[in-house]
Design a protein around this motif. Structure first.
Motif, PDB file in Angstrom:
ATOM      1  N   LEU A 132     -18.112 -11.167 -17.503  1.00  0.00           N
ATOM      2  CA  LEU A 132     -17.230 -12.291 -17.201  1.00  0.00           C
ATOM      3  C   LEU A 132     -17.395 -13.386 -18.258  1.00  0.00           C
ATOM      4  CD1 LEU A 132     -17.646 -12.590 -13.332  1.00  0.00           C
ATOM      5  CD2 LEU A 132     -15.512 -12.151 -14.542  1.00  0.00           C
ATOM      6  N   LYS A 133     -18.631 -13.690 -18.574  1.00  0.00           N
ATOM      7  CA  LYS A 133     -18.874 -14.734 -19.585  1.00  0.00           C
ATOM      8  C   LYS A 133     -18.249 -14.368 -20.924  1.00  0.00           C
ATOM      9  CE  LYS A 133     -21.860 -17.468 -20.645  1.00  0.00           C
ATOM     10  NZ  LYS A 133     -21.031 -18.647 -20.329  1.00  0.00           N
ATOM     11  N   GLN A 134     -18.352 -13.088 -21.281  1.00  0.00           N
ATOM     12  CA  GLN A 134     -17.791 -12.670 -22.574  1.00  0.00           C
ATOM     13  C   GLN A 134     -16.261 -12.645 -22.541  1.00  0.00           C
ATOM     14  OE1 GLN A 134     -19.691  -8.892 -23.321  1.00  0.00           O
ATOM     15  NE2 GLN A 134     -21.718  -9.850 -23.267  1.00  0.00           N
ATOM     16  N   ALA A 135     -15.713 -12.376 -21.361  1.00  0.00           N
ATOM     17  CA  ALA A 135     -14.253 -12.295 -21.248  1.00  0.00           C
ATOM     18  C   ALA A 135     -13.613 -13.673 -21.253  1.00  0.00           C
ATOM     19  CB  ALA A 135     -13.867 -11.567 -19.972  1.00  0.00           C
ATOM     20  N   TRP A 136     -14.428 -14.711 -21.089  1.00  0.00           N
ATOM     21  CA  TRP A 136     -13.920 -16.075 -20.977  1.00  0.00           C
ATOM     22  C   TRP A 136     -14.559 -17.006 -21.994  1.00  0.00           C
ATOM     23  CZ3 TRP A 136     -14.755 -15.950 -15.013  1.00  0.00           C
ATOM     24  CH2 TRP A 136     -13.629 -15.416 -14.398  1.00  0.00           C
ATOM     25  N   PRO A 137     -14.346 -16.779 -23.268  1.00  0.00           N
ATOM     26  CA  PRO A 137     -14.905 -17.715 -24.250  1.00  0.00           C
ATOM     27  C   PRO A 137     -14.181 -19.065 -24.137  1.00  0.00           C
ATOM     28  CG  PRO A 137     -13.395 -16.207 -25.321  1.00  0.00           C
ATOM     29  CD  PRO A 137     -13.516 -15.744 -23.890  1.00  0.00           C
ATOM     30  N   PRO A 138     -14.828 -20.143 -24.509  1.00  0.00           N
ATOM     31  CA  PRO A 138     -14.139 -21.450 -24.478  1.00  0.00           C
ATOM     32  C   PRO A 138     -12.937 -21.418 -25.416  1.00  0.00           C
ATOM     33  CG  PRO A 138     -16.485 -21.699 -24.936  1.00  0.00           C
ATOM     34  CD  PRO A 138     -16.195 -20.245 -25.000  1.00  0.00           C
ATOM     35  N   LEU A 139     -11.844 -21.980 -24.966  1.00  0.00           N
ATOM     36  CA  LEU A 139     -10.616 -21.997 -25.765  1.00  0.00           C
ATOM     37  C   LEU A 139     -10.286 -23.412 -26.216  1.00  0.00           C
ATOM     38  CD1 LEU A 139      -8.365 -19.615 -23.652  1.00  0.00           C
ATOM     39  CD2 LEU A 139      -9.615 -19.083 -25.737  1.00  0.00           C
ATOM     40  N   THR A 140      -9.784 -23.519 -27.409  1.00  0.00           N
ATOM     41  CA  THR A 140      -9.410 -24.827 -27.940  1.00  0.00           C
ATOM     42  C   THR A 140      -7.894 -24.920 -27.989  1.00  0.00           C
ATOM     43  OG1 THR A 140     -11.354 -24.714 -29.362  1.00  0.00           O
ATOM     44  CG2 THR A 140      -9.732 -26.425 -29.857  1.00  0.00           C
ATOM     45  N   PRO A 141      -7.313 -25.901 -27.329  1.00  0.00           N
ATOM     46  CA  PRO A 141      -5.860 -26.045 -27.448  1.00  0.00           C
ATOM     47  C   PRO A 141      -5.502 -26.474 -28.868  1.00  0.00           C
ATOM     48  CG  PRO A 141      -6.803 -27.905 -26.255  1.00  0.00           C
ATOM     49  CD  PRO A 141      -7.923 -26.938 -26.470  1.00  0.00           C
ATOM     50  N   SER A 142      -4.254 -26.279 -29.237  1.00  0.00           N
ATOM     51  CA  SER A 142      -3.837 -26.605 -30.605  1.00  0.00           C
ATOM     52  C   SER A 142      -4.056 -28.087 -30.886  1.00  0.00           C
ATOM     53  CB  SER A 142      -2.372 -26.237 -30.816  1.00  0.00           C
ATOM     54  OG  SER A 142      -1.541 -27.145 -30.105  1.00  0.00           O
ATOM     55  N   PHE A 189     -18.995 -19.327 -14.478  1.00  0.00           N
ATOM     56  CA  PHE A 189     -19.223 -18.636 -15.741  1.00  0.00           C
ATOM     57  C   PHE A 189     -18.535 -19.264 -16.942  1.00  0.00           C
ATOM     58  CE2 PHE A 189     -21.747 -15.573 -13.817  1.00  0.00           C
ATOM     59  CZ  PHE A 189     -21.165 -15.169 -12.632  1.00  0.00           C
ATOM     60  N   TYR A 195      -8.555 -27.266 -20.502  1.00  0.00           N
ATOM     61  CA  TYR A 195      -7.594 -26.310 -21.034  1.00  0.00           C
ATOM     62  C   TYR A 195      -8.078 -24.867 -20.828  1.00  0.00           C
ATOM     63  CZ  TYR A 195      -4.685 -23.744 -24.336  1.00  0.00           C
ATOM     64  OH  TYR A 195      -3.836 -22.827 -24.906  1.00  0.00           O
ATOM     65  N   SER A 196      -9.337 -24.607 -21.124  1.00  0.00           N
ATOM     66  CA  SER A 196      -9.886 -23.252 -20.931  1.00  0.00           C
ATOM     67  C   SER A 196      -9.741 -22.818 -19.480  1.00  0.00           C
ATOM     68  CB  SER A 196     -11.374 -23.201 -21.305  1.00  0.00           C
ATOM     69  OG  SER A 196     -11.555 -23.395 -22.671  1.00  0.00           O
ATOM     70  N   TYR A 243      -7.228 -19.711 -18.271  1.00  0.00           N
ATOM     71  CA  TYR A 243      -7.691 -18.481 -17.612  1.00  0.00           C
ATOM     72  C   TYR A 243      -7.145 -18.350 -16.194  1.00  0.00           C
ATOM     73  CZ  TYR A 243     -10.737 -17.596 -21.550  1.00  0.00           C
ATOM     74  OH  TYR A 243     -11.207 -17.327 -22.805  1.00  0.00           O
ATOM     75  N   VAL A 276     -11.225  -7.097 -17.626  1.00  0.00           N
ATOM     76  CA  VAL A 276     -11.959  -7.974 -16.707  1.00  0.00           C
ATOM     77  C   VAL A 276     -11.075  -9.132 -16.262  1.00  0.00           C
ATOM     78  CG1 VAL A 276     -13.855  -9.645 -16.571  1.00  0.00           C
ATOM     79  CG2 VAL A 276     -14.257  -7.389 -17.564  1.00  0.00           C
ATOM     80  N   ARG A 277     -10.384  -9.740 -17.210  1.00  0.00           N
ATOM     81  CA  ARG A 277      -9.511 -10.877 -16.848  1.00  0.00           C
ATOM     82  C   ARG A 277      -8.355 -10.432 -15.953  1.00  0.00           C
ATOM     83  NH1 ARG A 277     -10.133 -12.360 -22.350  1.00  0.00           N
ATOM     84  NH2 ARG A 277      -8.045 -11.605 -22.817  1.00  0.00           N
ATOM     85  N   HIS A 323     -12.621  -7.049 -22.214  1.00  0.00           N
ATOM     86  CA  HIS A 323     -12.408  -8.441 -21.797  1.00  0.00           C
ATOM     87  C   HIS A 323     -11.064  -8.584 -21.099  1.00  0.00           C
ATOM     88  CE1 HIS A 323     -15.139  -9.729 -25.388  1.00  0.00           C
ATOM     89  NE2 HIS A 323     -15.823  -9.179 -24.409  1.00  0.00           N
ATOM     90  N   ASP A 348      -9.610 -18.460 -31.207  1.00  0.00           N
ATOM     91  CA  ASP A 348     -10.866 -17.984 -30.648  1.00  0.00           C
ATOM     92  C   ASP A 348     -10.689 -16.665 -29.917  1.00  0.00           C
ATOM     93  OD1 ASP A 348     -12.033 -21.270 -29.760  1.00  0.00           O
ATOM     94  OD2 ASP A 348     -10.090 -20.721 -30.580  1.00  0.00           O
ATOM     95  N   THR A 352     -10.898 -29.640 -23.847  1.00  0.00           N
ATOM     96  CA  THR A 352     -11.097 -28.209 -24.095  1.00  0.00           C
ATOM     97  C   THR A 352     -11.539 -27.495 -22.824  1.00  0.00           C
ATOM     98  OG1 THR A 352     -11.649 -28.575 -26.415  1.00  0.00           O
ATOM     99  CG2 THR A 352     -12.421 -26.539 -25.439  1.00  0.00           C
ATOM    100  N   GLY A 358      -2.819 -21.778 -29.057  1.00  0.00           N
ATOM    101  CA  GLY A 358      -2.896 -22.500 -30.313  1.00  0.00           C
ATOM    102  C   GLY A 358      -4.106 -22.115 -31.155  1.00  0.00           C
TER     103      GLY A 358
END
Lengths: 112, 181
Positions: free
Chosen positions: A35-45, B138, B32-33, B37, B119-120, B116, B107, B29, B104
């Motif tokens: 789960l942690k790997q499937a959800w990396p932090p994302l940065t908006p544009s 998580f 947004y994350s 998700y 899983v999502r 991944h 990553d 951030t 945008g």
């Protein structure tokens, strides 16, 4: 937080009633890691971030949402409205009565 | 010099936009994350993130710590907006043109794998509350106690729900990998 520390926290968080089920705990830990790997932090544009910040800085001053202030304001409005209605009604009655003919003396005497 | 959230919030509550701007930069951030998700596409994630911060700006005067960090308050707003979004979509289904999950930043594109994505996909079929729980745990890395405060549950209840959710996920993943369902 390091991955080892997080794994320990996860183990502590998800330990079920059956302490003997090590295989189950390992399974759950595996799921947690996936789960942690499937959800990396994302940065908006960057464009979005800048545009939104500009909007937030320029947004008009928020109207107060304090419920107590809202209730008091509503009551004040009701009082003013009620007073206005009564005043108008009173004035109307006064005007109506002032236009009524005054009974003559003989009429009053006959009634008496 | 780093200014703690509590101090910034107090200042922002006097309609100080500079203070609010710092809070925004600190958490945009994360919000947004979380929203991405929960929605699965960048366009809606941006739209909802914007709504989160506009609501936060409007209602920050009413925010009180009471053990719930400011970041958790933002995520509570986000959760409610996402829940409304899902409800509206279920009433008026819209075919998404953005199933690839582009956004945008790059990553996700660089690190994403089929596992991944699977899983999502599976998590997206869970009830909203469980998705909320997993993301708080998580992605936001919140403690069970803080999650409990956000969700209005006891720490023990959060732990039990987390255990059941992970167990169910593990079974589903295993079944999918074995080609069943």
């Amino acid at each position: 937080m390091g991955s080892d520390e997080l794994s320990q926290r996860i183990k502590g968080s998800i330990a079920g009633d059956s302490a003997g089920s090590l295989a189950m705990e390992e399974d759950l830990l595996n799921v947690a890691n996936r789960l942690k790997q499937a959800w990396p932090p994302l940065t908006p544009s960057l464009a979005f971030q800048v545009r939104l910040k500009e909007r937030l800085m320029a947004e008009p001053r928020p109207v107060t949402t304090d419920p107590q202030i809202t209730v008091l304001a509503n009551h004040s409005r009701e009082l003013v409205l009620g007073a206005a209605v009564l005043s108008i009604a009173g004035a109307a009655v006064f005007l109506w009565r002032s236009r009524m003919p005054v009974p003559s003396e003989s009429h009053s005497a006959r009634i008496a | 010099m780093y200014e703690p959230d509590e101090s910034l919030v107090r200042t922002a509550q006097q309609d100080n936009r500079v203070a609010f701007g710092i809070l925004y930069e600190r958490y945009v951030t994360r919000v947004y994350s979380y929203v991405y998700y929960r929605t699965g596409n960048a366009h809606d994630a941006e739209d909802l993130t914007e709504k989160v911060f506009l609501q936060a700006l409007t209602h920050i005067g009413g925010y009180r710590d009471r053990g719930l960090p400011f970041s958790a308050w933002l995520l509570t707003i986000a959760h409610n907006l996402v829940a409304n979004w899902h409800r509206d979509r279920s009433r008026h289904p819209v075919v998404s043109l953005d199933n690839a999950g582009h956004h945008g930043g790059t990553d996700l594109e660089l690190t994403d794998t089929e596992d991944h994505q699977m899983v999502r996909e599976i998590v997206a079929t869970l009830p909203q509350e469980r998705q909320h729980l997993l993301l708080l745990k998580f992605v936001e890395e919140m403690s069970n106690a803080d999650i409990g405060r956000v969700m209005g549950r006891s720490e023990g209840a959060v732990k039990a729900l987390l255990y059941r959710t992970l167990r169910s996920l593990a079974a589903t993943l295993k079944a999918r990998e074995n080609g069943i369902g």
